[in-house]
Design a protein around this motif. Structure first.
Motif, short mmCIF file in Angstrom:
data_model
loop_
_atom_site.label_atom_id
_atom_site.label_comp_id
_atom_site.label_asym_id
_atom_site.label_seq_id
_atom_site.Cartn_x
_atom_site.Cartn_y
_atom_site.Cartn_z
N MET A 1 27.51 23.13 44.92
CA MET A 1 27.99 22.36 46.08
C MET A 1 26.81 21.91 46.95
O MET A 1 26.83 20.80 47.48
CB MET A 1 28.97 23.18 46.90
N GLN B 1 25.31 19.06 45.37
CA GLN B 1 26.23 17.93 45.28
C GLN B 1 26.42 17.47 43.83
O GLN B 1 26.30 16.30 43.51
CB GLN B 1 25.74 16.77 46.15
N TYR C 1 28.03 13.99 42.79
CA TYR C 1 29.29 13.66 43.46
C TYR C 1 29.31 12.19 43.81
O TYR C 1 28.26 11.58 44.05
CB TYR C 1 29.43 14.44 44.77
N PHE D 1 30.98 19.31 52.20
CA PHE D 1 31.45 20.67 51.92
C PHE D 1 30.48 21.75 52.40
O PHE D 1 30.39 22.80 51.78
CB PHE D 1 31.74 20.84 50.42
N ARG E 1 31.68 25.89 51.25
CA ARG E 1 30.94 26.71 50.30
C ARG E 1 30.62 28.11 50.84
O ARG E 1 30.11 28.95 50.11
CB ARG E 1 29.67 26.01 49.85
N LEU F 1 34.72 20.66 42.82
CA LEU F 1 34.08 21.74 43.56
C LEU F 1 33.96 22.99 42.70
O LEU F 1 32.97 23.71 42.76
CB LEU F 1 34.89 22.07 44.82
#
Length: 152
Positions: A43, A46, A54, A75, A79, A130
């Motif tokens: 996360m 990314q 992402y 996010f 996370r 995710l």
């Protein structure tokens, strides 16, 4: 990816059944924590489980006008261990989100529609996975199983 996971399950299932429930629970807890850490690192980077980036955020017109771009990673709070929960027993491992954060994560995980604000129109969000298994995650699970079984 599902084939790799089922092959790992078939390979390790018989060996794990020979362990006591307490040992399996300890092993599952250790693996679950490492999986959560790897999901958190993805996360931060990314990245989707397959290694692709992402989809970028859509620009918002309401952000104050200033030169340059406003850099924010997506996010950042999701996370945290506070939101990304680990559940493990002797037979199962679960990593996921609870409550309202689960709803937000599900919308991004599957690329669903949502209304970002009360007066906003419905918006389709791009798919950003995710949670998911990467090849490194499967290799880590295999290594932890082998390490634990060889120590006994």
């Amino acid at each position: 990816m599902a084939d790799d996971l089922s092959a790992l399950e078939d390979w390790a299932g018989a060996l794990l059944n020979k362990l006591q429930p307490k040992e399996r629970r300890q092993l599952n807890t250790r693996i679950a924590r490492e999986l959560r850490r790897s999901q958190q690192q993805r996360m931060v980077a990314q990245r989707n489980p397959d290694g692709t980036a992402y989809a970028p955020r859509k620009a918002r017109a309401q952000l104050r006008q200033k030169q340059g771009r406003i850099k924010r990673k997506m996010f950042t709070k999701l996370r945290q261990a506070r939101y990304l929960k680990v559940q493990s027993t002797a037979n199962t491992i679960g990593i996921g989100f609870l409550g309202r954060t689960a709803r937000i994560a599900r919308i991004h995980q599957y690329g669903l529609r949502d209304r970002p604000g009360k007066a906003s129109p419905d918006t389709r969000y791009d798919r950003r996975e995710l949670l998911g298994f990467s090849s490194d995650d499967l290799e880590m699970i295999r290594d932890r199983l082998v390490d634990h079984l060889s120590a006994n």
